[in-house]
Each structure stands twice: as structure tokens, then as C-alpha cells.
Scaffold this motif. Structure first.
Motif, PDB file in Angstrom:
ATOM      1  N   ARG A  13      22.548 -53.454   3.466  1.00  0.00           N
ATOM      2  CA  ARG A  13      23.079 -52.142   3.376  1.00  0.00           C
ATOM      3  C   ARG A  13      24.444 -52.360   3.363  1.00  0.00           C
ATOM      4  NH1 ARG A  13      19.503 -47.973   6.929  1.00  0.00           N
ATOM      5  NH2 ARG A  13      20.668 -46.704   5.605  1.00  0.00           N
ATOM      6  N   ARG A  43      27.823 -49.198   3.314  1.00  0.00           N
ATOM      7  CA  ARG A  43      28.114 -47.916   3.251  1.00  0.00           C
ATOM      8  C   ARG A  43      26.784 -47.138   2.984  1.00  0.00           C
ATOM      9  NH1 ARG A  43      33.332 -46.218   2.537  1.00  0.00           N
ATOM     10  NH2 ARG A  43      32.524 -45.143   0.625  1.00  0.00           N
ATOM     11  N   ASP A  44      26.769 -46.553   1.798  1.00  0.00           N
ATOM     12  CA  ASP A  44      25.735 -45.631   1.185  1.00  0.00           C
ATOM     13  C   ASP A  44      24.600 -46.549   0.394  1.00  0.00           C
ATOM     14  OD1 ASP A  44      27.495 -45.385  -0.768  1.00  0.00           O
ATOM     15  OD2 ASP A  44      27.155 -43.075  -0.959  1.00  0.00           O
ATOM     16  N   PHE A  93      24.286 -43.358   4.866  1.00  0.00           N
ATOM     17  CA  PHE A  93      25.734 -43.965   5.041  1.00  0.00           C
ATOM     18  C   PHE A  93      25.711 -45.028   6.397  1.00  0.00           C
ATOM     19  CE2 PHE A  93      30.093 -44.856   5.701  1.00  0.00           C
ATOM     20  CZ  PHE A  93      30.696 -44.939   4.521  1.00  0.00           C
ATOM     21  N   ASP A 147      37.640 -40.353   1.416  1.00  0.00           N
ATOM     22  CA  ASP A 147      36.336 -41.167   0.993  1.00  0.00           C
ATOM     23  C   ASP A 147      35.353 -40.386   0.344  1.00  0.00           C
ATOM     24  OD1 ASP A 147      34.113 -42.798   0.743  1.00  0.00           O
ATOM     25  OD2 ASP A 147      35.114 -44.152   2.241  1.00  0.00           O
ATOM     26  N   ALA A 205      32.260 -40.653  -0.410  1.00  0.00           N
ATOM     27  CA  ALA A 205      30.846 -40.417   0.340  1.00  0.00           C
ATOM     28  C   ALA A 205      31.133 -39.346   1.355  1.00  0.00           C
ATOM     29  CB  ALA A 205      30.509 -41.990   0.643  1.00  0.00           C
ATOM     30  N   ARG A 263      31.631 -35.808  -0.119  1.00  0.00           N
ATOM     31  CA  ARG A 263      30.542 -35.272  -0.522  1.00  0.00           C
ATOM     32  C   ARG A 263      29.659 -34.629   0.618  1.00  0.00           C
ATOM     33  NH1 ARG A 263      29.678 -39.842  -3.919  1.00  0.00           N
ATOM     34  NH2 ARG A 263      28.643 -40.965  -2.406  1.00  0.00           N
TER      35      ARG A 263
END
Lengths: 245, 245
Positions: A196, A198-199, B33, B171, B173, B176
Motif C-alpha cells: 500500500r 497513499r491511496d 489512504f 494534495d 487525495a 478530494r
């Protein structure tokens, strides 16, 4: 097998490290056990002089045309290129292969170990470093791929692969996991993991770690034999040669 | 709310760090995340001279009897004890409280922020350090707890709390995630996370990060007012005082 961009956690981690970010490699096992390490990303990009000594010593057994399986950041391919070998680097991760190319690996291809076949030509040495013996995944897949690797290699062909002797570990969480594997008819060191970052998350995949007796058992009948091991605590590089007929 | 042993990922990570292990703090958000950091575990046990400067400066605003909420490794409680304050350290994590006691915190109790009440007596300062403003969790819970904290504190009572101004981060991510929060009527910086360590995982919990305008809005009507902030990049220590009547 190909990875969608959101599955390329490993490759994006590598590319971030290559861009100078301090990244951690997060590996999750299917029983919920999770680890993070800075060691992996550092090693994946390390120059030869920074490799662990058993990695350096294993390189002495490489000869001729080389296939680097699970090439990661390309450290093995770059080193062997410099030494004058013809090297094909393959990795399932598009990001890793992008990294290999950026760093100067001349022949780097997005390809999973399952898709390695005769179209790549014949090799004298197949390298599976950084625990990449694990890509053999399971007893059945290992037997199948070893037989295929025998066909893909010259008469003096070799596999130089690193794995971990899981039997040396006494951590209760790992002992429990190995016991569950054995109950299910798996080799004790077959772990199901994903990376894994980040996302992003890779798909779950099987990764196989074997002691030396298990390794000999896996090689039996595949055309390969264990020639020597280079040990370092609980990991070792196996130098595997063609069985004489 | 109490944690079962297999839920005390944070506490076991801290105790391992206290035993000298090099541990990573793995934090997973509910959108997948995930991050790992060595910074957290190092900070949680750091002596005062190693704290970030805004943490050190914030300590100037502490007076009288202190409640340390989310005490973690006890660094704040230990420092304030040394300065002669009467300190009660509370944390939901049994492992963290065990660590606090081992390190010499005299009054350390396993208690979640929800369970902080009049039975602990009256405080002059409530400290929520290391982003622990987050324990206010959500708009509704923050309002409720702030009102309760007003009742638990003396007339000159203060809250000295650290949070992160999420609006400074670009960032994608995170952008969002904040947008999704706003669409659901939540504050943008309300994240749902859990801490993982080896095969342990805390329950998912809400952790709230607020910009200074949002903080003022949260304080309105609770008996508290923002007296000053000590800024450091995207985080800041808020010094919150009693509203004059």
C-alpha cells in the motif's frame, strides 16, 4: 496479468523515492498484520557498494545473458549492465519499469513472472533478488515456473534467488500464520500480502519464503538443483543450477 | 468506551518504542489512504528540548492544575510535573497509560475524552497536544465537549490545543476527501482513521482538524474564546480562554 494505475502502489512508491521523497513501504498481510519500512525503498535504489554483503556475493554467480525478475528500482539490472551483461529487466509494476528506464536500464519491460516465456529468448542466469524467490508464490506455481525457467535457460543456466528461511523466526504472530498455512496444505512460508502507498494498493498476491530443505523439495523434478547458498541471518541467496542428465 | 487488548495498536506501538524498537506509526484513513511515519513515535517520547518550537512556546500558557488529554507517551505530563504542576494524564489507550506510568507520570488514567467529567476535579488548563484537538472528533461532539470542559475548569481556565489547518494542503487525495466531507455536511478536516501496529488495529475514530475561522465558530456559545495562536507551517497551537461574562 496487468496492473491498473490505482493498483501500482509499489511503482508509485518507488517513483516518489526516486524523486527524493522519504517513503515507507507498507506491506499488509491477509491476517491484518501490517508493517512499514524505510529499508525497502532505500535498498531498491541502492548502488552496488551499499548492498548487503550476501547480495554482493551472490552476483559472482551471474554469467551470460540475464533475466532480472521483479526488477523493482533496477539496481541489479544496472549493476549487471555495467559489468557488461546483456540484461532484460521485467516487473509487473509499470511505475517500477518507468523507474528502471529513467535510471538507465536499457531493456526494461512491464511483465509479470507468469508472463515470462520463450519470446524473451534464452538466458544464462535468472536473478530474483530482494526476496523475489517469493514470486514463485506457491508450491504448485513454483514447480510450474521452475520447469518453464529450465526451458528458457541455457545448459549452464542458473537461477540466483533470495528468500527467507521463515523457520528461524519465533514471532508468535508469524508462527500462528505458518501453522494456519500448514493446516491448509500450504508451505508454511506462503504469505498473502499487498503493498500500500497513499491511496493505492496492489492486488493481494502470494509470496513464498522457503527454508533450504523446502527449496530442495521444490526443485526436485524441475530440472534444477541447489548448488550453494549464501546465508545472512534468516535470509539467503540460493544459487540454483541445471541438473546434470 | 474502553479498548480491548487487540485494539490497542497505539499503546503497543508506544511500548515497543519505549523498549527501544524502531517503530512506525501506521495511520489508515477510511478512504484507503495510508501513511507510516517514524516522526510520531519519536515525538511521543521526546524530552522538552526536542519538541518542535511551537510546542515548547505553547507550554508558557499552561498554569495551575492540568488535565493532559490523549497523553500518549506522557511527554507533556512529565514536563509539566517537573515544572511543579499537578497533572492528571488521561488516554484511551491502556498501553499508553502503562507507558506514562513507567516513565514516571504520577497520575495517569485509562480514560477516553468522552469519559472526562467532574469526578476528576477542577482544572486550570486542559492540554491537547500533538494534534489532539482532533479528539473533539466532529462539530457536534466538539460543542458538547467544549461546554463540558468549561464546567470542569476554573474561571481563568484555558485549553491549550494543537490542530492542523487543513486548508493549507493541496494534495489532491486530501482535497478530494475534504470535498466529500463538505458534501456530507461535515467540517472539511474531519477524518475517520485508525492506527495499526503489527496485527493490532484501533477502532475507526473521527479526528477533527480545523482552520482558525472554523475554530472560532466551534468555540462560539461554548464559554470559550480564541486568545491566541502559535503557528508553525500548517499546524498551530491554539490558546483558548474563558469568555468574559
Amino acid at each position: 496479468m496487468t496492473l491498473r494505475p490505482e493498483q501500482d502502489a509499489y511503482g508509485q512508491m518507488l517513483l516518489a523515492a526516486l524523486d527524493g521523497a522519504e517513503v515507507q513501504e507498507i506491506v499488509e498481510r491477509d491476517d491484518g498484520f501490517i508493517t512499514a519500512s524505510v529499508f525497502g525503498p532505500t535498498l531498491y535504489l541502492a548502488p552496488f557498494r551499499r548492498w548487503p554483503s550476501h547480495h554482493r556475493r551472490g552476483m559472482r554467480f551471474v554469467r551470460g545473458r540475464v533475466l532480472d525478475v521483479g526488477a523493482g528500482g533496477g539496481r541489479v539490472a544496472l549493476h549487471l549492465q555495467e559489468r557488461g551483461h546483456d540484461v532484460v529487466a521485467v516487473d509487473i509494476s509499470p511505475g517500477a519499469i518507468e523507474g528502471c528506464r529513467r535510471r538507465g536500464v536499457r531493456d526494461a519491460r512491464v511483465l509479470s513472472v507468469e508472463d515470462v516465456d520463450e519470446s524473451l529468448g534464452t538466458f544464462d542466469t535468472i536473478v530474483m533478488y530482494g526476496n523475489n524467490f517469493g514470486l514463485f508464490a506457491s508450491r504448485a506455481k513454483a514447480k510450474r515456473l521452475l520447469r518453464r525457467f529450465a526451458r528458457l535457460t541455457s545448459e549452464r543456466g542458473r537461477i540466483v534467488a533470495e528468500t527467507r528461511d521463515v523457520h528461524q523466526g519465533a514471532d508468535p504472530a508469524h508462527v500462528r500464520y505458518r501453522r494456519r498455512n500448514v493446516e491448509r496444505g500450504r508451505l508454511p512460508g506462503q504469505i498473502r500480502i499487498r503493498v500500500r502507498y497513499r491511496d493505492l494498493a496492489t492486488p493481494w498476491f502470494d509470496y513464498l519464503m522457503v527454508g533450504q530443505d523446502e527449496l530442495r523439495e521444490l526443485l526436485a523434478g524441475t530440472g534444477w538443483t541447489l548448488e550453494r547458498t549464501i546465508d545472512s541471518d534468516d535470509v539467503y541467496v540460493a544459487v540454483i543450477g541445471k541438473e546434470s542428465r
